[in-house]
Design a protein around this motif. Structure first.
Motif, PDB file in Angstrom:
ATOM      1  N   THR A  70      47.940  65.788  39.823  1.00  0.00           N
ATOM      2  CA  THR A  70      46.539  65.995  40.186  1.00  0.00           C
ATOM      3  C   THR A  70      45.597  65.990  38.997  1.00  0.00           C
ATOM      4  OG1 THR A  70      46.828  68.391  40.045  1.00  0.00           O
ATOM      5  CG2 THR A  70      47.201  67.373  42.194  1.00  0.00           C
ATOM      6  N   GLY A  71      46.166  65.912  37.786  1.00  0.00           N
ATOM      7  CA  GLY A  71      45.304  65.940  36.630  1.00  0.00           C
ATOM      8  C   GLY A  71      46.056  65.724  35.336  1.00  0.00           C
ATOM      9  N   THR A  98      41.971  64.883  39.595  1.00  0.00           N
ATOM     10  CA  THR A  98      40.772  65.697  39.797  1.00  0.00           C
ATOM     11  C   THR A  98      40.582  66.770  38.730  1.00  0.00           C
ATOM     12  OG1 THR A  98      42.006  67.200  41.244  1.00  0.00           O
ATOM     13  CG2 THR A  98      40.854  65.361  42.289  1.00  0.00           C
ATOM     14  N   THR A  99      41.518  66.905  37.783  1.00  0.00           N
ATOM     15  CA  THR A  99      41.430  67.945  36.762  1.00  0.00           C
ATOM     16  C   THR A  99      41.770  67.378  35.395  1.00  0.00           C
ATOM     17  OG1 THR A  99      42.051  69.683  38.332  1.00  0.00           O
ATOM     18  CG2 THR A  99      42.306  70.193  35.994  1.00  0.00           C
ATOM     19  N   GLU A 151      43.063  57.104  40.138  1.00  0.00           N
ATOM     20  CA  GLU A 151      41.725  57.670  40.232  1.00  0.00           C
ATOM     21  C   GLU A 151      41.714  58.998  40.982  1.00  0.00           C
ATOM     22  OE1 GLU A 151      39.009  56.722  38.902  1.00  0.00           O
ATOM     23  OE2 GLU A 151      39.465  54.714  38.166  1.00  0.00           O
ATOM     24  N   HIS A 152      42.858  59.355  41.607  1.00  0.00           N
ATOM     25  CA  HIS A 152      42.916  60.579  42.391  1.00  0.00           C
ATOM     26  C   HIS A 152      42.982  61.827  41.515  1.00  0.00           C
ATOM     27  CE1 HIS A 152      47.039  59.456  41.418  1.00  0.00           C
ATOM     28  NE2 HIS A 152      47.364  60.734  41.524  1.00  0.00           N
ATOM     29  N   TRP A 186      31.653  64.820  36.370  1.00  0.00           N
ATOM     30  CA  TRP A 186      32.188  66.166  36.180  1.00  0.00           C
ATOM     31  C   TRP A 186      31.164  67.240  36.541  1.00  0.00           C
ATOM     32  CZ3 TRP A 186      30.547  70.085  32.856  1.00  0.00           C
ATOM     33  CH2 TRP A 186      29.550  69.732  31.934  1.00  0.00           C
ATOM     34  N   GLU A 229      33.235  66.247  40.791  1.00  0.00           N
ATOM     35  CA  GLU A 229      34.192  65.171  41.066  1.00  0.00           C
ATOM     36  C   GLU A 229      35.481  65.386  40.291  1.00  0.00           C
ATOM     37  OE1 GLU A 229      34.545  60.540  39.720  1.00  0.00           O
ATOM     38  OE2 GLU A 229      32.628  61.147  40.605  1.00  0.00           O
ATOM     39  N   ILE A 230      35.362  65.964  39.119  1.00  0.00           N
ATOM     40  CA  ILE A 230      36.525  66.292  38.308  1.00  0.00           C
ATOM     41  C   ILE A 230      36.278  67.650  37.655  1.00  0.00           C
ATOM     42  CG2 ILE A 230      35.684  65.109  36.228  1.00  0.00           C
ATOM     43  CD1 ILE A 230      38.664  64.225  35.839  1.00  0.00           C
ATOM     44  N   THR A 231      37.310  68.488  37.657  1.00  0.00           N
ATOM     45  CA  THR A 231      37.218  69.814  37.038  1.00  0.00           C
ATOM     46  C   THR A 231      37.672  69.722  35.588  1.00  0.00           C
ATOM     47  OG1 THR A 231      37.633  70.948  39.127  1.00  0.00           O
ATOM     48  CG2 THR A 231      38.068  72.184  37.102  1.00  0.00           C
ATOM     49  N   ARG A 236      43.025  57.902  33.472  1.00  0.00           N
ATOM     50  CA  ARG A 236      42.640  58.010  34.890  1.00  0.00           C
ATOM     51  C   ARG A 236      42.721  56.670  35.597  1.00  0.00           C
ATOM     52  NH1 ARG A 236      37.147  60.558  36.293  1.00  0.00           N
ATOM     53  NH2 ARG A 236      38.086  60.778  38.360  1.00  0.00           N
TER      54      ARG A 236
END
Length: 451
Positions: A178-179, A217-218, A214-215, A256, A260-262, A209
């Motif tokens: 996830t990141g 998120t972190t 592209e999925h 961010w 959209e991204i953490t 990424r």
């Protein structure tokens, strides 16, 4: 020093003292130095005391742990499982299962093998996991005291490997990637070097990424925020870092700001380093073949043990007078010295010329020296001293089991009042084949007890 003097009188030495007001102040300074809207993890390895963990969790920090023991410490301090991240370059199946069984489902994965191991345990227990992919950058940041990545390293997977074979790093049904997790160095006190490492991290995250997916998120950019250790000095304040970092994030990770991204950062040393003092009593002063020795009731088993084994640079701590003399001593039920402590040393006597000497501990090994040929203030048997800036990587980074000495008291103060005074004890438990965890440990188990 008045409070330290009173604590030495009440609880004896050696003793660690942690000030929660200093923790809050450090947290406020670091939050100001980071862009608004980003997350901050507290790295428990710096100081696993439950009240320190709880304080930072209450201030909004997530928690980064690197072992089942640290994970249990975080849960015991009241941190919710979904706010804990389990890291480490080598995680056993039992460590992964230990986390998942406690609903800790966020991991940092260092390799395809690590991803598969997390996925296997997640499938076995029926608990889906999310993973940050730990990345070893191909570009080092110059000037770091201790590099975590950017060189050949056990941490993470080389960025070039991920870009070359991205299919190996896209995760599994029960362990999704996830990141990204990038941590490039530690104990960096210069703002320009911090900004440089974060810039490299953002550029690398942007490239990965599009390769891994592209999925993602972190992006955890790590930390490395430096502060003095066992020496006098103020914690640095990074006055313009937030503005410069915000510009870097806008350029490399658009979206961010909108969630959209953490973006996350980590810190242990900066958040807790200046909250701690180590109190110690002079047991003996003598000369040997022209060298002056001052022997303390603390040593490498309580402070900088890894340094004592010459695995990292020597500590060479500053020692400050907390008392003039110990006018009386007694022994408590555990065999630990307790001394009375008169007023702090003040006046001209405190400023007498320092002379070179060896600061030694009580252990039965010549390696138990905290400093050599270092100018030391005049000391007498019974004097109580304080080592500053040891709230991070103090007791927990030392040789606490070596030679079986009692561990120091750990005293937590807040607004000048003692809120906790406990001592860790090493105990032995029966262990079944292959079992781990607090109910059945293979060797020693740390237990806190009130003083």
């Amino acid at each position: 020093m008045t409070l330290l003097t009173d604590l030495a009188r009440t609880y004896g030495t050696p003793a660690y003292v942690y000030d929660l007001q200093a923790v809050r102040s450090a947290h406020a300074d670091l939050r100001t130095a980071l862009p608004s809207g980003t997350e901050l993890y507290y790295s428990v390895k710096a100081n696993p005391h439950p009240l320190v963990i709880a304080c930072l969790a209450g201030l909004g920090c997530r928690t980064e742990v690197a072992s089942p023991g640290e994970l249990d410490a975080a849960l015991g301090a009241g941190v919710p499982p979904d706010r804990i991240l389990l890291t480490a370059p080598g995680k056993s199946e039992s460590a992964v299962a230990h986390a998942l069984a406690r609903q800790v489902t966020h991991f940092s994965a260092d390799s395809p093998t690590d991803l598969a191991r997390i996925a296997g345990q997640a499938e076995r227990l029926g608990v889906p996991a999310g993973c940050l992919l730990r990345v070893n950058a191909d570009q080092a940041v110059p000037g770091m005291g201790l590099s975590m990545t950017g060189t050949a390293s056990q941490f993470g997977a080389d960025a070039s490997w991920i870009l070359r074979e991205p299919h190996l790093f896209r995760g599994h049904d029960m362990a999704r990637v996830t990141g990204l997790h990038l941590y490039m160095g530690t104990n960096i006190a210069e703002q320009d070097k911090l900004l440089r490492q974060f810039t490299i991290g953002v550029e690398l995250a942007a490239a990965l990424r599009t390769s891994v997916g592209e999925h993602l998120t972190t992006v955890d950019l790590g930390g490395g925020f430096g502060t003095p250790f066992a020496r006098q000095g103020d914690r640095p304040v990074f006055t313009s870092l937030a503005k410069e970092l915000t510009s870097v994030l806008d350029g490399g990770l658009p979206g961010w700001r909108d969630g959209e991204i953490t973006v996350a950062f980590e810190s242990g040393r900066y958040l807790t380093g200046d909250c701690g003092h180590l109190l110690t009593t002079v047991l003996d002063t003598k000369e040997s073949k022209g060298t002056r020795f001052t022997v303390l009731d603390t040593g490498i088993h309580h402070l900088g043990g890894m340094s004592g084994l010459r695995r990292v640079p020597p500590v060479s701590p500053d020692v400050l007078h907390a008392t003039a003399t110990a006018t009386a001593t007694a022994t408590d039920a555990d065999g630990v010295r307790r001394g009375t402590a008169p007023a702090p040393r003040t006046g001209a006597g405190a400023e007498r010329t320092r002379t070179p000497g060896v600061l030694a501990g009580p252990l039965c090994t010549p390696l138990d020296t905290l400093s050599r040929n270092t100018p030391l203030p005049p000391m007498e048997t019974g004097d109580v001293l304080a080592v500053p800036n040891v709230g991070a990587y103090g007791l927990s980074a030392s040789l606490i089991a070596f030679l079986g000495h009692h561990l120091p008291v750990e005293i937590v103060v807040d607004a000048g009042h003692v809120v906790s005074a406990t001592r860790l004890h090493l105990t032995r438990h029966d262990a079944g084949p292959g079992e781990t965890g607090p109910s059945s440990l293979p060797a020693h188990h740390l237990e806190g007890a009130p003083v």
